[in-house]
Design an enzyme around this catalytic site. Structure first.
Site, short mmCIF file in Angstrom:
data_model
loop_
_atom_site.label_atom_id
_atom_site.label_comp_id
_atom_site.label_asym_id
_atom_site.label_seq_id
_atom_site.Cartn_x
_atom_site.Cartn_y
_atom_site.Cartn_z
N CYS A 130 0.82 -1.21 0.00
CA CYS A 130 0.00 0.00 0.00
C CYS A 130 0.86 1.27 0.00
O CYS A 130 1.51 1.56 -0.98
CB CYS A 130 -0.98 -0.05 1.17
SG CYS A 130 -2.38 1.06 0.97
N HIS A 174 -3.95 -5.41 -0.16
CA HIS A 174 -3.66 -5.90 1.19
C HIS A 174 -3.74 -7.42 1.27
O HIS A 174 -4.80 -7.99 1.54
CB HIS A 174 -4.63 -5.28 2.19
CG HIS A 174 -4.34 -3.86 2.51
ND1 HIS A 174 -3.54 -3.48 3.57
CD2 HIS A 174 -4.70 -2.72 1.89
CE1 HIS A 174 -3.43 -2.16 3.59
NE2 HIS A 174 -4.13 -1.68 2.57
N GLU A 219 -2.71 -9.30 3.59
CA GLU A 219 -2.94 -9.77 4.96
C GLU A 219 -4.42 -9.81 5.31
O GLU A 219 -4.81 -10.41 6.32
CB GLU A 219 -2.20 -8.86 5.96
CG GLU A 219 -2.91 -7.58 6.34
CD GLU A 219 -2.93 -6.53 5.23
OE1 GLU A 219 -3.68 -5.55 5.33
OE2 GLU A 219 -2.17 -6.70 4.25
#
Length: 373
Positions: A258, A344, A346
């Site tokens: 990001c 993202h 995660e």
């Protein structure tokens, strides 16, 4: 359950447009920030505590917010980071096994103003047509002229450095100190689940403040470097960009997510730009140009890197693209051990399509250690 009349509230956009609603709970006053929307059906606690949302007024497109309350352990940071919440239907009584509190109390304890009963479909449609802009949510409905004056003085997100507002003040450790790999992570607004994903893959992480120097990071003698997600415009982070540039030259494995992805791109001469609306949700389609596979991803960003600059850069390869608007979603350096993604990996709200990126980082570290040995 609360049945008393709710106080009138509004959201006033920078162009003067007003959408009416009701105050959630007992908090009153006004909150300013850039208005954005998230399309996720679940995960509001994770969204509200994501440091990348610092300074933003969150509009949730899902019709019901608060229905499953909040639960200890689901947060992505130590506090709520959004500037305020705008939703359609707010549920005061949570229905969830293991819920630790209601969302109403959670927001109140974090002093976060929220308004409900807003026509969020109309509001989101308006933002999509007119672009992201500053706004104010308020219960001070009799002070519209005063709110307009204050709103005009609110800084635009373009050019706004916010990483320093959410980064750690002092370094700290995460994971097992006897783990096989050591990672120096630059905290630009890092999410807890990023640290969890690294730790469960055998990493001991030392998390450094956003303004850590090359010497600070190298002092940990890490096997890899990580540049985290975070809020705001990446361009004002001049020193961090220089740090990334110097570390890439060291050729120690590096991974960015990001804002970290944008920092890495800027360090290689690729410019960034503020997007018209941004990407925020758990259902964004991405194509991996290396494997040819599609990925359903979680995203949260209002800035992106220039495709034109990336394509002209002989040192970089574009590895991922967004299938909706063709924005650059990932890059890797052709001669240095460095890659990054805009989305993202995660965040696994259902699909876990992108978690392989952490494995890829670990594989890069393994190969690097073998070469050194």
């Amino acid at each position: 359950m609360k049945y008393q009349a709710k106080k009138k509230a509004l959201i006033l956009l920078a162009d003067g447009t007003i959408f009416w609603g009701k105050a959630v709970g007992d908090l009153e006053g006004s909150s300013f920030g850039e208005v954005c929307f998230n399309t996720g059906m679940t995960g509001y606690q994770e969204i509200f505590t994501d440091p990348s949302y610092f300074g933003q007024l969150m509009v949730t497109t899902n019709a019901h917010i608060g229905n499953y309350g909040v639960k200890d352990g689901d947060e992505e940071s130590d506090s709520v980071k959004i500037a305020g919440l705008v939703c359609k239907n707010f549920s005061y009584t949570p229905s969830r096994y293991g819920a630790s509190d209601s969302l109403e109390n959670y927001l109140k304890n974090n002093n976060i103003l929220a308004i409900s009963d807003v026509d969020t479909r109309a509001l989101v449609s308006y933002i999509r047509d007119h672009g992201a802009m500053n706004a104010v949510i308020s219960t001070e409905v009799d002070k519209i002229d005063e709110l307009k004056t204050k709103l005009a003085e609110t800084p635009d997100m373009k050019g706004l450095e916010l990483a320093s507002r959410v980064s750690t003040d002092t370094p700290y450790f995460f994971g097992d100190e006897d783990a096989p790999y050591k990672i120096a992570a630059v905290d630009l607004g890092i999410k807890k689940n990023i640290l969890r994903n690294l730790a469960k893959r055998g990493c001991y992480i030392k998390v450094f403040p956003y303004n850590a120097t090359v010497e600070d990071l190298k002092s940990f003698n890490p096997d890899g470097y990580f540049f985290s997600n975070g809020p705001g415009d990446p361009e004002p982070l001049k020193d961090t960009i220089k740090v990334a540039q110097a570390l890439i030259e060291e050729n120690v494995p590096m991974f960015g997510i990001c804002l970290g992805h944008q920092i890495i791109a800027l360090s290689q001469g690729v410019s960034t730009f503020k997007m018209y609306n941004g990407h925020r949700g758990i259902n964004h389609p991405v194509i991996n140009h290396i494997t040819g596979k599609g990925e359903i991803t979680s995203q949260n960003h209002g800035f992106a890197i220039s495709r034109e600059d990336a394509e002209k850069n002989a040192s970089l390869e574009i590895t991922h693209s967004h299938l909706n608007d063709n924005t650059v979603m990932g890059i890797k350096h052709k001669t240095k051990n460095c890659f990054s993604v805009q989305y993202h990996p995660e965040a696994g709200p259902g699909p876990n399509d992108a978690t392989y990126l952490f494995d890829q980082f670990i594989e890069n570290i393994k190969h690097s250690k073998l070469e050194i040995a």
